[in-house]
Design an enzyme around this catalytic site. Structure first.
Site, PDB file in Angstrom:
ATOM      1  CE1 TYR A   1      44.621  50.121  48.353  1.00  0.00           C
ATOM      2  CE2 TYR A   1      43.887  51.669  46.686  1.00  0.00           C
ATOM      3  CZ  TYR A   1      43.592  50.764  47.681  1.00  0.00           C
ATOM      4  OH  TYR A   1      42.284  50.488  48.008  1.00  0.00           O
TER       5      TYR A   1
ATOM      6  CB  SER B   1      36.608  42.745  45.999  1.00  0.00           C
ATOM      7  OG  SER B   1      37.973  43.023  46.215  1.00  0.00           O
ATOM      8  N   PRO B   2      34.141  43.608  43.296  1.00  0.00           N
ATOM      9  CG  PRO B   2      33.697  44.845  41.376  1.00  0.00           C
ATOM     10  CD  PRO B   2      34.608  44.802  42.570  1.00  0.00           C
TER      11      PRO B   2
ATOM     12  CB  VAL C   1      37.405  36.335  39.739  1.00  0.00           C
ATOM     13  CG1 VAL C   1      38.267  37.556  39.997  1.00  0.00           C
ATOM     14  CG2 VAL C   1      38.108  35.407  38.737  1.00  0.00           C
ATOM     15  CG  PHE C   2      31.942  35.268  41.175  1.00  0.00           C
ATOM     16  CD1 PHE C   2      31.088  35.542  40.130  1.00  0.00           C
ATOM     17  CD2 PHE C   2      32.194  36.272  42.097  1.00  0.00           C
ATOM     18  CE1 PHE C   2      30.498  36.781  39.984  1.00  0.00           C
ATOM     19  CE2 PHE C   2      31.614  37.525  41.970  1.00  0.00           C
ATOM     20  CZ  PHE C   2      30.764  37.780  40.911  1.00  0.00           C
TER      21      PHE C   2
ATOM     22  N   GLY D   1      39.577  35.921  47.664  1.00  0.00           N
ATOM     23  CA  GLY D   1      39.597  34.489  47.396  1.00  0.00           C
ATOM     24  C   GLY D   1      39.575  34.118  45.933  1.00  0.00           C
TER      25      GLY D   1
END
Length: 311
Positions: A52, A220-221, A230-231, A228
Site C-alpha cells: 500500500y 470492498s463492501p 460504489v453502488f 468498479g
C-alpha cells in the site's frame, strides 16, 4: 460494535475492520483523527499491506499515532505480503522464503512494532513452493514476529496446498464481497441453473471457509464490481437496490452505508468487513451496520434488488 473470537486464535476482534490502503490520502493529523475515530467506534482491528503506497501507509499509521507499547496492546494489527513492484511498472507475486522474511521485517519496522497479530499472503503466487512458505512461517512464529497466518484472494485448493505443508492453521481469507459483488454467495443460491450467477468462479470458497473454520474478511463492501465504483447512491444503475436500502435505512435509523455493511454482517459465516473509506463520517456510518438486525426476508430482498435472480 460486534466482537467475535477469530476462530483458532485467542483474538477477540471487531467485525468491522479499518482498511489502511488509502491512508496516505490524508496528512498526518487527518490520519490520526481517522484512526482515533475508528477506535472510538469500537474498531480494534487494522488491516495493512506492505504494497500500500510502497509501505508509506504502514509508516504513516505508526507516525500519526506515535506508536507505543500501551497503544499497540489495544489494537490488532494485520498486514499482507507477497506482492512485489518491479522497475518498469511490473508486478510479480513472490512467496519465496527470503522475500517473506524480508517483507515482514520491513513491515514491522514501518509499523513500529515487534509483532503482527495476523499475517496474510496477499495474492496467490503461481510459482509458490509451499515448503518455503512453511519454513518462513515457522521462523516468523518461533521468533514471535507473527502470531497467526492466513491468505487473501485464494481458492480452496490453493489453501489446501499450503495447508498440507504449513504447520499452522490458516485462520483467514480476505476476499472481495459486497451486495453487488457476491459471487461466492450467488453459486449457492443458483445451484444447477443455466445462469451466469451459477458459474463457480470462486471454487466454493464460502462453504470451504465455513467448513474449515476460516474467517472471511470481506473487502470492498461498497463496490459494485472489481474496483468498479460504489453502488450506494448510484441511482442510475441500481435504482431498485437504492430504494430498498433507503427504506430499510429509515426503518433502522441508519444510513445506506450501514445497510451495506449490515448485509454482510448478517451472513452466518460471521465475517469481518474491511472498510477502507478515509472519510470519518462514512466510517462511523459503516460501523452502525456491525450489529444491524436485518431479517432474513430483508436480506433476500436486498440481494434480489441488486439484480440477482432467486430461482
Amino acid at each position: 460494535m460486534k466482537y467475535m473470537n477469530l476462530k483458532n486464535t485467542d483474538l477477540q476482534v471487531s467485525n468491522i475492520v479499518m482498511g489502511c490502503m488509502h491512508l496516505t490520502e490524508l496528512d498526518k493529523s487527518q490520519a490520526e483523527k481517522h484512526i482515533r475515530t475508528a477506535m472510538e467506534q469500537g474498531i480494534n482491528f487494522f488491516d495493512h499491506a506492505d504494497v500500500y503506497d510502497g509501505g508509506k501507509c504502514e509508516s504513516l499509521f505508526a507516525e500519526a499515532l506515535d506508536m507505543n507499547d500501551d497503544l499497540r496492546e489495544k489494537m490488532i494489527l494485520q498486514s499482507k505480503v507477497g506482492i512485489r513492484r518491479l522497475p518498469g511498472n511490473h508486478t510479480i507475486y513472490d512467496f519465496s522464503k527470503d522475500h517473506l522474511l524480508e517483507a515482514v521485517d520491513a513491515s514491522l519496522k514501518r509499523l513500529r512494532t515487534d509483532y503482527l497479530d495476523v499475517l496474510l499472503l496477499h495474492r496467490p503466487d503461481a510459482l509458490v513452493e509451499p515448503e518455503e512458505v512453511a519454513e518462513a512461517f515457522a521462523i516468523l512464529h518461533a521468533s514471535g514476529k507473527v502470531r497467526y497466518f492466513g491468505v487473501s484472494n485464494q481458492n480452496p485448493y490453493q489453501m489446501e496446498l499450503l495447508q498440507k505443508y504449513v504447520p499452522y492453521k490458516l485462520i483467514a481469507n480476505q476476499l472481495e464481497l459486497s451486495i453487488c459483488y457476491s459471487r461466492m454467495i450467488d453459486i449457492g443460491i443458483a445451484v444447477n441453473m443455466d445462469l451466469d450467477q451459477s458459474t463457480i468462479r470462486e471454487g466454493g470458497i464460502l462453504d470451504y471457509c465455513r467448513l474449515h473454520d476460516v474467517t472471511i474478511q470481506a473487502w470492498s463492501p461498497f463496490q459494485k464490481d472489481y474496483f468498479g465504483g460504489v453502488f450506494v447512491g448510484d441511482e442510475e444503475h441500481y435504482p431498485e437496490l437504492n430504494a430498498v436500502m433507503d427504506r430499510l435505512a429509515k426503518k433502522y435509523n441508519v444510513t445506506k452505508n450501514a445497510i451495506a455493511t449490515g448485509w454482510i454482517a448478517r451472513h452466518p459465516a460471521n465475517m469481518q468487513i474491511i472498510v477502507g473509506t478515509m472519510n470519518d463520517q462514512r466510517l462511523i456510518e459503516s460501523c452502525q451496520g456491525s450489529e444491524l438486525p436485518l431479517t432474513k426476508a430483508e436480506w433476500y430482498e436486498i440481494y434480489e434488488a441488486s439484480g440477482k435472480m432467486i430461482p
